[in-house]
Design an enzyme around this catalytic site. Structure first.
Site, mmCIF file in Angstrom:
data_model
loop_
_atom_site.group_PDB
_atom_site.id
_atom_site.type_symbol
_atom_site.label_atom_id
_atom_site.label_comp_id
_atom_site.label_asym_id
_atom_site.label_seq_id
_atom_site.Cartn_x
_atom_site.Cartn_y
_atom_site.Cartn_z
ATOM 1 C CG ASP A 107 -0.180 0.084 2.552
ATOM 2 O OD1 ASP A 107 0.819 -0.648 2.695
ATOM 3 O OD2 ASP A 107 -0.570 0.878 3.429
ATOM 4 C CG ASP A 168 6.855 4.084 2.107
ATOM 5 O OD1 ASP A 168 6.883 2.867 2.345
ATOM 6 O OD2 ASP A 168 6.442 4.935 2.923
ATOM 7 C CD GLU A 202 4.362 0.470 6.986
ATOM 8 O OE1 GLU A 202 5.189 0.677 7.885
ATOM 9 O OE2 GLU A 202 3.973 1.364 6.223
ATOM 10 C CG HIS A 407 4.482 8.823 3.937
ATOM 11 N ND1 HIS A 407 4.230 8.676 5.276
ATOM 12 C CD2 HIS A 407 4.799 7.584 3.490
ATOM 13 C CE1 HIS A 407 4.382 7.411 5.634
ATOM 14 N NE2 HIS A 407 4.737 6.732 4.562
HETATM 15 ZN ZN LIG Z 1 6.931 2.065 4.041
#
Ligand SMILES: [Zn+2]
Length: 437
Positions: A107, A168, A202, A407
């Site tokens: 995710d 990520d 996660e 992010h």
């Molecule tokens: Zn991560």
């Protein structure tokens, strides 16, 4: 003398490189990565189901299909969208080597859109700031990203400025896949049995709750979810969350004299007592914090939610005691309001367990060195899936992926980042096999 020595050394390096000629994987980590980031796998907060969003299953099912195609065994997708697989060891006696697990999460963060990710390859980067084409206000600057100086000549991968990239942790997914792919192409690389997992959710902290540690069957594991090349983490926060409630008494304000007890003033008093040098905005490195992050302000009942974070359990206890003392002080000042505090544990510093398994980080450092990467231990000011798994009898430090700026829209990785991480993973499984001899 000097040049003769250099020549000899060069010859030796060439010979040893030839002795270990490794066939490339069927599909390189970079190509896999560019395919995976196109699949939107954004997770969502406050959902009752795992996975929190159905679309994560699109990547889960694809990874499962590809694992089967490259020759992994026992491939399955659980009802919670977790992909599990095994890579059989190729030693005469695989039982002498512990089963090592590798995990990455599928995710991406709910903070920034992961829909229609348009990966841009900045070929043969020659230095300077990188302006993202679809939104020129999004600039990856050398000033804020000194790691760029190490990426001269590399192919840097970014998003176009409108979404996150998803490095990520699709970097981790691509690197683990490329490792398995490479091992399948090169039976001369000796390794024990490996357990592979790709997890959902996660970023919202729930995916690993449904993880089948027993079924996974690994003795130790690594999450491949860190940042720049070389960064290895065996330490995370110990984390608690406090809820402080202020119970007052509401009534019609026109007839409130002598009856109303306004809980808001007590909440404000409590907030005013927070130590200014112990907040996220005033701390860094190994210094922990307390952080009021959400609340309800109301006459009848006010409440505050507070994060407590520290690497050291005794210092975390001290922070909790401080919050409790502050409750007593506010209570004394507002005797008619009922002030109460409840503290729950979120996760613990995995170092508490990992300190007993120094070989996990030692082997990762050696695997990096063999890939030409100088590694270092960095404590994470946050948690990882490993912080949960480590306390469920699966010691799990975190390894780098080559990625940066998670992010956000300025997220990036590079060809070398993906390739060197894959190389490090392949070295790592060999080192476990060598040490068992
Ligand atoms: Zn991560």
């Amino acid at each position: 003398m000097k040049s003769a020595f250099a020549f000899l050394l060069g010859l030796l390096i060439t010979v040893s490189a030839q002795a270990q000629t490794v066939k490339p994987p069927k599909e390189a980590a970079m190509d896999r990565f560019l395919r995976y980031v196109k699949i939107d796998t954004q997770s969502a907060e406050d959902q009752t189901t795992v996975p929190s969003t159905r679309k994560q299953l699109n990547l889960a099912n694809l990874l499962a299909k590809e694992l089967k195609e490259i020759g992994a065994q026992n491939v399955r997708v659980s009802e919670f969208g977790i992909v599990y697989a095994t890579v059989a060891g190729n030693l005469t006696d695989n039982s002498k080597v512990p089963v090592i697990g590798f995990l990455a999460h599928m995710d991406t963060s709910p903070a920034v859109s992961g829909e229609n990710v348009n990966a841009i390859i900045h070929k043969n980067y020659q230095g300077g700031d990188i302006v993202l084409p679809k939104d020129p206000t999004q600039v990856i600057t050398v000033a804020k990203n000194p790691v760029l100086k190490e990426l001269i000549g590399d192919d840097i991968i970014t998003a176009d400025g409108t979404t996150l990239l998803g490095s990520d942790d699709k970097s981790g997914c691509a690197e683990i896949m490329a490792m398995v792919d490479t091992l399948m192409q090169n039976p001369q690389i000796k390794h024990g049995t490996l357990a592979i997992a790709f997890t959902p959710d996660e970023e919202v902290g729930t995916g690993v709750d449904k993880f089948d540690v027993k079924g996974f069957g690994a003795r130790f594991a690594y999450t491949v979810d860190g940042e720049s090349l070389g960064e290895i983490s065996n330490e995370t926060w110990s984390a608690r969350t406090a809820t402080v409630t202020f119970q007052g008494k509401s009534t019609h304000p026109g007839t409130a004299k002598g009856i109303m007890v306004n809980a808001m003033y007590a909440a404000a008093d409590y907030l005013s007592r927070f130590p200014k040098d112990m907040l996220p905005e005033t701390t860094e490195g190994r210094v922990g914090f307390v952080h009021p992050y959400a609340g309800v302000i109301d006459v009848e009942r006010s409440s505050l939610k507070i994060l407590l974070r520290d690497f050291d359990l005794s210092r975390l206890d001290a922070k909790e005691k401080n919050l409790r003392d502050m409750v007593a002080q506010t209570q004394a000042k507002f005797p008619e309001v009922k002030v109460a505090i409840e503290v729950k544990e979120d996760y613990k510093n995995m170092k508490e367990v990992l300190k007993n398994y120094p070989e996990l980080t030692d082997n990762a450092i050696e695997a990096s060195r063999r890939a030409g990467i100088k590694s270092y231990l960095r404590p994470i000011r946050g948690g990882t899936d490993g912080s949960t798994l480590t306390f469920e009898n699966l010691p799990t430090p975190n390894l780098f992926t080559g990625g940066t700026n998670f992010h956000g829209k300025l997220e990036f990785n590079s060809r070398r980042g993906l390739e060197k991480t894959t190389e490090m993973l392949i070295n790592l499984v060999q080192i476990f096999a060598e040490k068992a001899k």
